[in-house]
Structures are given as structure tokens and as C-alpha cells.
Write a protein that holds these residues in place. Structure first.
Motif, PDB file in Angstrom:
ATOM      1  N   ILE A   1      -9.177   2.463   5.334  1.00  0.00           N
ATOM      2  CA  ILE A   1      -9.255   2.226   4.320  1.00  0.00           C
ATOM      3  C   ILE A   1     -10.603   2.156   5.654  1.00  0.00           C
ATOM      4  O   ILE A   1     -10.970   1.591   6.525  1.00  0.00           O
ATOM      5  N   LYS A   2     -11.595   1.173   4.617  1.00  0.00           N
ATOM      6  CA  LYS A   2     -12.761   1.294   5.157  1.00  0.00           C
ATOM      7  C   LYS A   2     -13.395   0.037   4.817  1.00  0.00           C
ATOM      8  O   LYS A   2     -12.751  -0.540   3.499  1.00  0.00           O
ATOM      9  N   ALA A   3     -14.687  -0.464   5.255  1.00  0.00           N
ATOM     10  CA  ALA A   3     -14.983  -1.880   5.032  1.00  0.00           C
ATOM     11  C   ALA A   3     -15.052  -1.851   3.147  1.00  0.00           C
ATOM     12  O   ALA A   3     -15.572  -1.135   2.757  1.00  0.00           O
ATOM     13  N   GLY A   4     -15.214  -3.637   2.940  1.00  0.00           N
ATOM     14  CA  GLY A   4     -14.801  -4.010   1.003  1.00  0.00           C
ATOM     15  C   GLY A   4     -13.619  -3.149   1.201  1.00  0.00           C
ATOM     16  O   GLY A   4     -13.265  -3.698  -0.497  1.00  0.00           O
ATOM     17  N   ASP A   5     -12.671  -2.205   1.269  1.00  0.00           N
ATOM     18  CA  ASP A   5     -11.110  -2.034   0.866  1.00  0.00           C
ATOM     19  C   ASP A   5      -9.968  -3.082   1.287  1.00  0.00           C
ATOM     20  O   ASP A   5     -10.353  -4.034   2.242  1.00  0.00           O
ATOM     21  N   THR A   6      -9.267  -3.290   0.296  1.00  0.00           N
ATOM     22  CA  THR A   6      -8.134  -4.561   0.573  1.00  0.00           C
ATOM     23  C   THR A   6      -7.131  -3.847   0.496  1.00  0.00           C
ATOM     24  O   THR A   6      -7.092  -2.266   0.723  1.00  0.00           O
ATOM     25  N   LEU A   7      -6.272  -4.367   1.348  1.00  0.00           N
ATOM     26  CA  LEU A   7      -5.087  -3.876   1.500  1.00  0.00           C
ATOM     27  C   LEU A   7      -3.916  -4.604   1.146  1.00  0.00           C
ATOM     28  O   LEU A   7      -3.887  -6.079   2.167  1.00  0.00           O
ATOM     29  N   VAL A   8      -2.637  -4.543   0.603  1.00  0.00           N
ATOM     30  CA  VAL A   8      -1.930  -5.379   0.326  1.00  0.00           C
ATOM     31  C   VAL A   8      -0.536  -4.973   1.191  1.00  0.00           C
ATOM     32  O   VAL A   8       0.123  -3.312   1.180  1.00  0.00           O
ATOM     33  N   GLU A   9      -0.618  -5.768   2.613  1.00  0.00           N
ATOM     34  CA  GLU A   9       0.461  -4.743   3.860  1.00  0.00           C
ATOM     35  C   GLU A   9       2.370  -4.576   3.186  1.00  0.00           C
ATOM     36  O   GLU A   9       2.378  -5.092   1.893  1.00  0.00           O
ATOM     37  N   VAL A  10       2.612  -3.519   3.767  1.00  0.00           N
ATOM     38  CA  VAL A  10       3.988  -3.817   3.650  1.00  0.00           C
ATOM     39  C   VAL A  10       4.272  -5.245   3.988  1.00  0.00           C
ATOM     40  O   VAL A  10       4.648  -5.467   5.401  1.00  0.00           O
ATOM     41  N   VAL A  11       5.557  -4.964   3.798  1.00  0.00           N
ATOM     42  CA  VAL A  11       6.537  -5.896   4.085  1.00  0.00           C
ATOM     43  C   VAL A  11       8.126  -5.627   4.839  1.00  0.00           C
ATOM     44  O   VAL A  11       8.158  -5.005   3.843  1.00  0.00           O
ATOM     45  N   ASP A  12       8.478  -6.306   5.882  1.00  0.00           N
ATOM     46  CA  ASP A  12       9.678  -5.917   6.888  1.00  0.00           C
ATOM     47  C   ASP A  12       9.380  -4.386   7.361  1.00  0.00           C
ATOM     48  O   ASP A  12      10.460  -3.307   7.451  1.00  0.00           O
ATOM     49  N   THR A  13       8.639  -3.949   7.512  1.00  0.00           N
ATOM     50  CA  THR A  13       8.432  -2.508   7.473  1.00  0.00           C
ATOM     51  C   THR A  13       8.156  -2.014   9.210  1.00  0.00           C
ATOM     52  O   THR A  13       6.454  -2.404   8.790  1.00  0.00           O
TER      53      THR A  13
ATOM     54  N   TRP B   1       0.960  -1.283  -0.036  1.00  0.00           N
ATOM     55  CA  TRP B   1      -0.165   0.199   0.052  1.00  0.00           C
ATOM     56  C   TRP B   1       0.743   1.532   0.364  1.00  0.00           C
ATOM     57  O   TRP B   1      -0.180   2.045  -0.455  1.00  0.00           O
ATOM     58  N   ASN B   2       2.027   1.791   0.422  1.00  0.00           N
ATOM     59  CA  ASN B   2       2.356   2.242   0.641  1.00  0.00           C
ATOM     60  C   ASN B   2       3.796   2.074  -0.611  1.00  0.00           C
ATOM     61  O   ASN B   2       4.631   3.007  -0.827  1.00  0.00           O
TER      62      ASN B   2
ATOM     63  N   PRO C   1      -0.343  -2.691  18.637  1.00  0.00           N
ATOM     64  CA  PRO C   1       1.121  -2.346  18.916  1.00  0.00           C
ATOM     65  C   PRO C   1       1.901  -2.399  17.278  1.00  0.00           C
ATOM     66  O   PRO C   1       1.288  -3.042  16.476  1.00  0.00           O
ATOM     67  N   VAL C   2       3.045  -1.683  17.353  1.00  0.00           N
ATOM     68  CA  VAL C   2       4.037  -1.687  16.328  1.00  0.00           C
ATOM     69  C   VAL C   2       4.356  -3.181  15.832  1.00  0.00           C
ATOM     70  O   VAL C   2       4.980  -4.169  16.986  1.00  0.00           O
ATOM     71  N   HIS C   3       4.079  -3.220  14.670  1.00  0.00           N
ATOM     72  CA  HIS C   3       4.927  -5.464  14.668  1.00  0.00           C
ATOM     73  C   HIS C   3       5.543  -4.602  12.590  1.00  0.00           C
ATOM     74  O   HIS C   3       5.351  -3.455  12.252  1.00  0.00           O
ATOM     75  N   LYS C   4       5.875  -5.652  12.558  1.00  0.00           N
ATOM     76  CA  LYS C   4       6.276  -6.159  10.979  1.00  0.00           C
ATOM     77  C   LYS C   4       5.420  -7.427  10.403  1.00  0.00           C
ATOM     78  O   LYS C   4       6.225  -8.016  11.577  1.00  0.00           O
ATOM     79  N   HIS C   5       6.059  -7.727   9.906  1.00  0.00           N
ATOM     80  CA  HIS C   5       5.113  -8.664   8.985  1.00  0.00           C
ATOM     81  C   HIS C   5       6.386  -9.582   8.027  1.00  0.00           C
ATOM     82  O   HIS C   5       6.691  -8.536   7.162  1.00  0.00           O
ATOM     83  N   PRO C   6       7.508 -10.254   8.054  1.00  0.00           N
ATOM     84  CA  PRO C   6       8.184 -10.470   7.086  1.00  0.00           C
ATOM     85  C   PRO C   6       8.279 -11.354   6.067  1.00  0.00           C
ATOM     86  O   PRO C   6       8.589 -11.459   4.740  1.00  0.00           O
ATOM     87  N   TYR C   7       6.642 -11.420   5.320  1.00  0.00           N
ATOM     88  CA  TYR C   7       6.153 -12.193   4.382  1.00  0.00           C
ATOM     89  C   TYR C   7       5.145 -11.285   3.638  1.00  0.00           C
ATOM     90  O   TYR C   7       4.756 -10.776   4.180  1.00  0.00           O
ATOM     91  N   ILE C   8       4.951 -11.860   2.430  1.00  0.00           N
ATOM     92  CA  ILE C   8       3.756 -10.642   1.945  1.00  0.00           C
ATOM     93  C   ILE C   8       2.424 -10.999   2.478  1.00  0.00           C
ATOM     94  O   ILE C   8       2.180 -12.780   3.147  1.00  0.00           O
ATOM     95  N   ASN C   9       1.326 -10.283   2.544  1.00  0.00           N
ATOM     96  CA  ASN C   9       0.402 -10.663   3.229  1.00  0.00           C
ATOM     97  C   ASN C   9      -1.168  -9.708   2.512  1.00  0.00           C
ATOM     98  O   ASN C   9      -0.563  -8.670   2.069  1.00  0.00           O
ATOM     99  N   ALA C  10      -1.979  -9.877   2.834  1.00  0.00           N
ATOM    100  CA  ALA C  10      -3.198  -8.688   1.879  1.00  0.00           C
ATOM    101  C   ALA C  10      -3.815  -9.407   2.782  1.00  0.00           C
ATOM    102  O   ALA C  10      -4.490 -10.427   3.164  1.00  0.00           O
ATOM    103  N   GLY C  11      -4.840  -8.365   2.915  1.00  0.00           N
ATOM    104  CA  GLY C  11      -5.928  -8.075   3.556  1.00  0.00           C
ATOM    105  C   GLY C  11      -7.563  -7.658   2.989  1.00  0.00           C
ATOM    106  O   GLY C  11      -7.526  -6.639   1.862  1.00  0.00           O
ATOM    107  N   LEU C  12      -8.943  -7.979   3.355  1.00  0.00           N
ATOM    108  CA  LEU C  12      -9.677  -7.547   2.719  1.00  0.00           C
ATOM    109  C   LEU C  12     -10.331  -6.942   3.810  1.00  0.00           C
ATOM    110  O   LEU C  12     -10.739  -7.877   5.428  1.00  0.00           O
TER     111      LEU C  12
END
Length: 143
Positions: free
Chosen positions: A100-112, A42-43, A71-82
Motif C-alpha cells: 500500500i501507498k500513501a492515501g490507501d486504506t487497509l482492513v487488517e487480517v484478524v487472528d492471522t 485485505w486477504n 515484529p510478527v503479530h496478530k490482532h484479535p479484533y477488527i481494525n482498519a488503517g489509513l
């Protein structure tokens, strides 16, 4: 003709007729909708290559009460949400933000390092799909 064969043949004919009749009365069409297809988070960062190791897919549903901050966190892998319900704001430590609002998708940042906050009137509910590696965490919390 053997009565068992006749009975089975009659049963088969009745079954086929029922299926054909049901299909003939159905007016609904199958719909396929691509909700997101991208190579960037998304960024705007390019998604990294998939990690080596035994792939493991996890699908998780998070419910975040209104006003609650993750909490502040990061993901070491690709992930996406709805986002199913509510509204979410996601922000990185460098100040990048998405709302984002209901119905939106989000491809998350990785290692951030980042966090999310439920900002709507109701709890935010998001389903997240992780493309990870077996026996390795999909989320790391900042100390």
C-alpha cells in the motif's frame, strides 16, 4: 423600549447579519468521501463478528522508519488503517502480501500472524482504528 432590550436586539441583528453574510460568501461545499467499506480483510477473509464485552475504540498512529520491519503479530479484533505517508508491505505467514501507498486504506487480517515493513523512501505513517474490547489488547506478538 428598555435600552438593555434594545441593545440586545441590535446585537442579535448584527450577529445574524454577519452569519448570513459569511454564509452567502462561502462557495465551498461540504464533501464526504467513503475511503473504504467492506466486509473482508485485505486477504479476502470474511471479517468476524464483533466480540462480546464493553466495546472500546482505539485510534493509534504508527510511524515506521524506512526499511524497518514490525515484529510478527496478530490482532484479535477488527481494525482498519489509513496510510498517511510512505509505503508499506504487509505479509502473512502463509505468504499472502499487500503493498500500500500513501492515501490507501487497509482492513487488517484478524487472528492471522503477519508483519509489516516500511518499504518507501520515507517513513511510513499509518493511523489505525481498532474496534476492541475494554481492557483487552488489540495486538498480540508472536513468541
Amino acid at each position: 423600549m428598555n435600552s438593555t432590550v434594545f441593545s440586545l436586539s441590535a446585537l442579535w441583528l448584527v450577529s445574524i447579519t454577519s452569519i448570513s453574510t459569511a454564509q452567502a460568501h462561502s462557495t465551498e461545499q461540504i464533501k464526504v468521501e467513503t475511503l473504504t467499506k467492506q466486509q473482508y480483510s485485505w486477504n479476502g477473509s470474511v471479517l468476524p463478528a464483533y466480540p462480546k464485552g464493553q466495546p472500546e475504540v482505539q485510534i493509534m498512529r504508527f510511524t515506521i522508519p524506512s526499511g524497518q520491519t514490525l515484529p510478527v503479530h496478530k490482532h484479535p479484533y477488527i481494525n482498519a488503517g489509513l496510510l498517511l505517508k510512505g509505503e508499506l508491505e504487509v505479509e502473512t505467514q502463509s505468504g499472502e502480501m499487500i503493498h500500500i501507498k500513501a492515501g490507501d486504506t487497509l482492513v487488517e487480517v484478524v487472528d492471522t500472524w503477519h508483519w509489516g515493513k516500511s518499504v518507501g523512501k520515507e517513513a511510513a505513517q499509518i493511523v489505525v482504528f481498532y474496534a476492541g474490547v475494554k481492557d483487552q489488547p488489540v495486538t498480540l506478538k508472536q513468541d
